[in-house]
Design an enzyme around this catalytic site. Structure first.
Site, PDB file in Angstrom:
ATOM      1  N   SER A  60       0.805  -1.222   0.000  1.00  0.00           N
ATOM      2  CA  SER A  60       0.000   0.000   0.000  1.00  0.00           C
ATOM      3  C   SER A  60       0.834   1.266   0.000  1.00  0.00           C
ATOM      4  CB  SER A  60      -0.936   0.009   1.213  1.00  0.00           C
ATOM      5  OG  SER A  60      -0.191  -0.157   2.410  1.00  0.00           O
ATOM      6  N   HIS A 285      -0.385   6.385   6.356  1.00  0.00           N
ATOM      7  CA  HIS A 285       0.214   6.153   5.048  1.00  0.00           C
ATOM      8  C   HIS A 285       0.616   7.488   4.440  1.00  0.00           C
ATOM      9  CE1 HIS A 285      -1.121   2.053   5.275  1.00  0.00           C
ATOM     10  NE2 HIS A 285      -0.682   1.784   4.057  1.00  0.00           N
TER      11      HIS A 285
END
Length: 303
Positions: A60, A285
């Site tokens: 990811s 993230h």
């Protein structure tokens, strides 16, 4: 997706009241309302530019999960974004990109199908590849899910202590040394074998947290666990660096570029989105600025 697909989920108690939150083990990826909304989330990718090939692999952090729009062919669970660093580098350098990065990927998913319709990432490689960009290892042994998920859960009952350090001890370090490092090394060796003409660049992970302070509730790590979490991330990056050295692969370090841009930094300064108060659908993230910074760091080491 069919029932035989591998789908790993973890849900934090702190998020239980939010029906829109779906947790996926993809480097501790937390997706909020991640289903694409017509044309404003999934957009048509520009026609590939004829030129040398860049193959983009990874999890990811590589796929750009949380940034939008997605590339046209992205399975929703892969969260493969136009803003990810592989796509950015290819566009800037006028390279033809083959992007098979996928949220949740482990080194195993380089060799086997991750989901129905999402085949082994290594199958994208060939002798025609000029560059291969890779970011992998953070999901092996559910490492990031443990750091973000379990450590946050434990902190709810002991926010000023070190409950994660006490509960996990040396286990993550042993897993990195005995499993992650050899698995990443073997994966890089196979990439070199399948793409013998390519420069392979593997990217280390940015630090999620600063060195000296926590920032609850933005990130729910207990005060006494901050150094523990940072040491585990350092061990992971050391393992990735060692795997790169053992296989003749270029290692790209993100620790210095991301200093001061962690999840505790202010909005507009941070390149990692926090667990609470995030500006993106996927938290803990890199945001779009973070992906841009990764692209710059990688491009600086490309031949």
């Amino acid at each position: 997706m069919a029932s035989e697909s591998r789908f790993r989920t973890v849900v934090l108690p702190a998020f239980a009241a939010l029906a829109a939150v779906v947790a996926v083990a993809a480097g501790a990826i937390w997706i909020i309302d991640a289903t694409p909304d017509d044309d404003d989330t999934v957009a048509n990718s520009p026609a590939p530019v004829a030129g040398p090939q860049l193959v983009h692999l990874g999890d990811s952090f590589a796929s750009g999960a949380g940034t939008t729009p997605l590339v046209e062919d992205s399975p929703v669970m892969c969260q493969r974004a136009q803003a990810n660093f592989g796509e950015r580098i290819a566009a800037t350098r006028k390279l033809t990109v083959t992007d098979v990065s996928c949220a949740g990927a482990t080194t195993e998913d380089f060799r086997v199908a991750q989901y129905d319709g999402v085949g082994p990432q290594l199958d994208s490689l060939s002798t025609s590849a000029k560059y291969v960009t890779v970011m992998i290892g953070g999901n092996d042994g559910a490492l990031f899910t443990t750091l973000v998920g379990e450590c946050t859960r434990l902190a709810q009952d002991d926010p000023t202590g070190s409950p994660c350090t006490s509960a996990l001890g040396r286990k993550p370090f042993r897993a990195i040394a005995t499993h992650t490092q050899p698995d990443v090394t073997a994966t890089l060796a196979e990439i070199r074998r399948r793409a013998p003409n390519a420069q392979v660049l593997i990217v280390g992970y940015p630090r999620l947290m600063p060195a000296a302070r926590t920032c609850r509730p933005a990130v729910g790590i207990a005060d006494g666990d901050l150094d523990y979490v940072n040491r585990i991330e350092a061990a992971l990056n050391a393992a990735v660096r060692a795997a790169a050295k053992a296989t003749g692969v270029t290692y790209v370090d993100l620790e210095r570029p991301f200093a001061g841009h962690d999840a505790c930094a202010a909005r507009g300064t941070r390149w990692i989105e926090p667990q609470y108060g995030a500006d993106t659908a996927v938290v803990m993230h890199p945001n779009e600025r973070g992906q841009e910074a990764i692209a710059a760091a990688v491009a600086a080491q490309m031949r």
